[in-house]
Design a protein around this motif. Sequence first.
Motif, PDB file in Angstrom:
ATOM      1  N   GLN A   1       1.182  -1.271  -0.058  1.00  7.67           N
ATOM      2  CA  GLN A   1      -0.654  -0.119   0.122  1.00  7.67           C
ATOM      3  C   GLN A   1       0.841   1.371   0.249  1.00  7.67           C
ATOM      4  OE1 GLN A   1      -3.594  -0.111   0.744  1.00  7.67           O
ATOM      5  NE2 GLN A   1      -3.335   1.279  -0.498  1.00  7.67           N
ATOM      6  N   LEU A   2       1.976   1.351   0.543  1.00  9.55           N
ATOM      7  CA  LEU A   2       2.907   2.083   0.804  1.00  9.55           C
ATOM      8  C   LEU A   2       4.308   2.221  -0.724  1.00  9.55           C
ATOM      9  CD1 LEU A   2       2.685   3.010   4.655  1.00  9.55           C
ATOM     10  CD2 LEU A   2       1.597   3.739   2.824  1.00  9.55           C
TER      11      LEU A   2
ATOM     12  N   ARG B   1      -1.725  -3.614   8.055  1.00  9.23           N
ATOM     13  CA  ARG B   1      -0.179  -3.099   7.524  1.00  9.23           C
ATOM     14  C   ARG B   1       0.584  -4.246   7.474  1.00  9.23           C
ATOM     15  NH1 ARG B   1      -2.297   0.097  12.064  1.00  9.23           N
ATOM     16  NH2 ARG B   1      -0.762  -0.954  13.467  1.00  9.23           N
TER      17      ARG B   1
ATOM     18  N   SER C   1       2.351  -3.626   3.581  1.00 11.88           N
ATOM     19  CA  SER C   1       1.861  -1.329   3.979  1.00 11.88           C
ATOM     20  C   SER C   1       3.254  -0.855   3.419  1.00 11.88           C
ATOM     21  CB  SER C   1       1.629  -1.449   4.970  1.00 11.88           C
ATOM     22  OG  SER C   1       2.592  -0.890   5.945  1.00 11.88           O
ATOM     23  N   GLN C   2       4.062  -2.226   3.878  1.00 12.08           N
ATOM     24  CA  GLN C   2       5.928  -1.459   3.396  1.00 12.08           C
ATOM     25  C   GLN C   2       6.472  -2.605   2.994  1.00 12.08           C
ATOM     26  OE1 GLN C   2       7.553   1.343   6.291  1.00 12.08           O
ATOM     27  NE2 GLN C   2       5.774   2.409   6.287  1.00 12.08           N
TER      28      GLN C   2
ATOM     29  N   TYR D   1       6.047   8.084   2.293  1.00 14.53           N
ATOM     30  CA  TYR D   1       5.684   7.591   1.765  1.00 14.53           C
ATOM     31  C   TYR D   1       4.340   8.048   1.662  1.00 14.53           C
ATOM     32  CZ  TYR D   1       8.450   3.700   4.240  1.00 14.53           C
ATOM     33  OH  TYR D   1       9.834   3.153   4.410  1.00 14.53           O
ATOM     34  N   GLN D   2       4.460   7.346   0.622  1.00 13.59           N
ATOM     35  CA  GLN D   2       2.896   7.809  -0.261  1.00 13.59           C
ATOM     36  C   GLN D   2       1.263   6.317  -0.608  1.00 13.59           C
ATOM     37  OE1 GLN D   2       3.109   9.701  -3.603  1.00 13.59           O
ATOM     38  NE2 GLN D   2       3.441  11.976  -3.023  1.00 13.59           N
ATOM     39  N   VAL D   3       0.713   6.886  -0.290  1.00 15.46           N
ATOM     40  CA  VAL D   3       0.277   5.620  -0.427  1.00 15.46           C
ATOM     41  C   VAL D   3      -0.442   5.166  -2.062  1.00 15.46           C
ATOM     42  CG1 VAL D   3      -2.881   5.116   0.252  1.00 15.46           C
ATOM     43  CG2 VAL D   3      -1.277   6.506   1.763  1.00 15.46           C
TER      44      VAL D   3
END
Length: 847
Positions: free
Chosen positions: A150-151, A230, A233-234, A168-170
């Motif tokens: 997501q990020l 999450r 997410s990264q 970070y941008q979504v």
Amino acid sequence: MGNFKKFKVVPDLPEKLKPLLVIASNLWLTWNPEAIKLFITMDGDLWEKNQHNPIRMLGEISQEKLDELAHDEGFLSEVQRVSGQLEQYLHLLRGINHTQQVSIAYFSAEYGLSDTLPIYSGGLGILSGDHVKAASDLNLNFHGVGLLYQLGYFQQYLNMDGWQQDFYQVNDFYNMQVQEVKEADGQPLEVELDFPGRKVYVKVWQIKVGRVSIHMLDSNIEKNSDYDRRLTSQLYGGGPEIRLQQEIILGIGGVKMLEALGIEIRAVHMNEGHSAFTPFERARMLMKNNGLSFSEAMELVRKSSVFTTHTNVQAAHDVFGPELLKNYFGNYLREFSISLNDFMAFGRVHPDNHQENFSMTVAAVKNSAFVNGVSTLHAEVSKDMLKNLWPAVPLEHVPIQPITNGIHIPSWVSFEMNDLFERYLGNKWREKQDYRDAWEKVLNIPDPELWSVHEIRRRRLIAFTRQRLQKQLIAKGASNLLVSESQEALNPVALTIGFARRFATYKRAYLIFKDPERLLKILNNSERPVQLVFAGKAHPQDQAGKELIKNIISFMSAEHLRKKIAFIEDYDINVARYLVSGVDIWLNTPLRPFEACGTSGMKAACNGVLNFSVLDGWWDEAYDLKNGWAIGNREVYADKDYQDEVESKAIYSILEKDIIPLFYERGSDGLPREWIRMMKHSLVTIASRYNTNRMVKEYFNKFYKNASENYAKLSADNFALNRELALWKKRMQGDFPSLRIEGIQADTGRTYKSGEEFQVQADVLLGKVQPGDVRVEVYYGTIVGDDVLQNSALAPLPNVEKIADGRFRFSGAIPCARTGNFGFKLRVTPFHPLLSDPYEMGMVLWS
């Protein structure tokens, strides 16, 4: 605020423009210039504003503009032409013969496919993306597996002091080139995973890459807890437990996802160790669905698995402790009927060392029949790093093969260079990119045309750099004077050196700055100007890498250097394309032998840029004295500071004596003819070999095909051969340790002439083992120095004579093909037609 009700809006395209959505939804667009030009034609400013994202652009373009385009006959004709090209590509069967019979699952933690999909960090992801694109071009039955972050990976900006800031941008997946995968009832496809004390659910997305797809897993769904949402997410974020959880989702969730999709897999390729849990889930499914025992299931899994290791840096290999694994794999231990220590042994170099943690790399190696490094040198370094997995095996026999990386040339060559290739190499050049004779046609390109294209790309790089510098300075709140000066940065006709990569310390971005005074003399030469363009990120936890960037920014901030050195922030695929096609020299200064391969120099070479690099990674095998320049001569120094000193001086010396004079040596027509000759030679020698067509064909012919055939053989007749092999191995594990070499007969008392044969006999106590279950061989070579064996080879002893119960005499000969002082030993290894290599079982008996 949360718990919003959700609905989806899609572009309402006029009927005649609906093919645009099909084109936009397939990443085939990213390596086909005419498809990209369609969207630029629609609205070039909007294309740039949306950062080359065709899905988002179609959602933002005005209905008025769409209606206008729907009545533009010329545009409609171009839409139909490009749409026809995509349809023809998708349905035209070409590539390696019989590829569809070999189904391959490719697991990677990251994919660098396009600047519009920021779910990659660097070289590993870019390589994975290029691998998938080539698999599409070659029409492989290929299925990518990954995580949809997501990020994504962090984005970079530098403060006024030059210190890297991370943010970070979504990712808005609904406005990107990914599609939800739905069940037959229209509901999103989800996969369920067992985590300690809870279930975790992951959603499935699809990325279309030409003819093939990558299916991605995403934990950000409402039925998960906030923590579990999450998990994906990264990329490379969080501590060890987050990494473990992500790797469980990738390896175990990926296998479950393929089953849910109904995709039958015969060969699995684990690209780096992040997916090393894949074999365990495959084994669990085989046990559940086919009634195999754990050892039988792992036998089949191993025989059909491929593993590629990508790094020479020990710290980059993930390791996990026993308590963490016990917490997450307790159900597996019960299903497999094995202990925690048995499970840990799969990831340990020394299985009985209870202090050793579980290494994902070690587990992937142990559970794969086919293992490779990503360059010839890297394979040798990997053998040395992993040699303790085969303690009784000579280093040169450690079963790790080299398959050197390549690049997907159509994705990296500039529009202008592509047009040049179309004219002089023919419109089928993409299909023949791994053929040397196809690239020989580069020699027919007139020098003025090649140089003109190169100068256009340099000017475009400089315009792009000035634009980015202006944007960077405004964001920092810099003075109007600095912002204005940025529009004069760099000289469009000066020799331009590029350096762009991850700012890890072993890549030594500082090396060219080692002697500032000498560098300043080079940069400040008004008659032969030289300039530098840098780009790259340091990992958020890498303080030393951040310090390197800060020092470079500090050095270049002096007023007299601001126009001669530029640093482009937030290095990504788009920045890379400008750099590799716009500089004159691609500088690479890794500390040998820590560069596993590196592919940025290949991208530069296919655009006519010349490489100037330490002989490490791919350049160690590609450099031929005429296609670029080498820094050093393969030396490795114990004193790294001294090595920096020697190699930085070599950089300055080669620039001053060779590179700069050659670039500025012009004929009466203003052309640097010798430089252009080197550009052409570089294109012919590098582009023809260091491409993903060649690379993927090697994987297919050496690994994928054999892994698939292993799976077919071992699973036939209700896994009869597989069960037989597992039983044979169990028997050999019990009987082999009792084998003894009781005597060796050979006439070592005389001198042999070249061409004669050296006869050898060996009496071996086999006990319960049959002669056909072993190979007895002579390991021999020339002896140099203090009993060191060189130029080693193996000679079989094929003749067998029974001399007593359980005792056999094996005989054969060593050919005396070379002169010198020779030495030999005997070795005995298990033999079965289905063993991948003699060392698979880790059992070797030496005399």
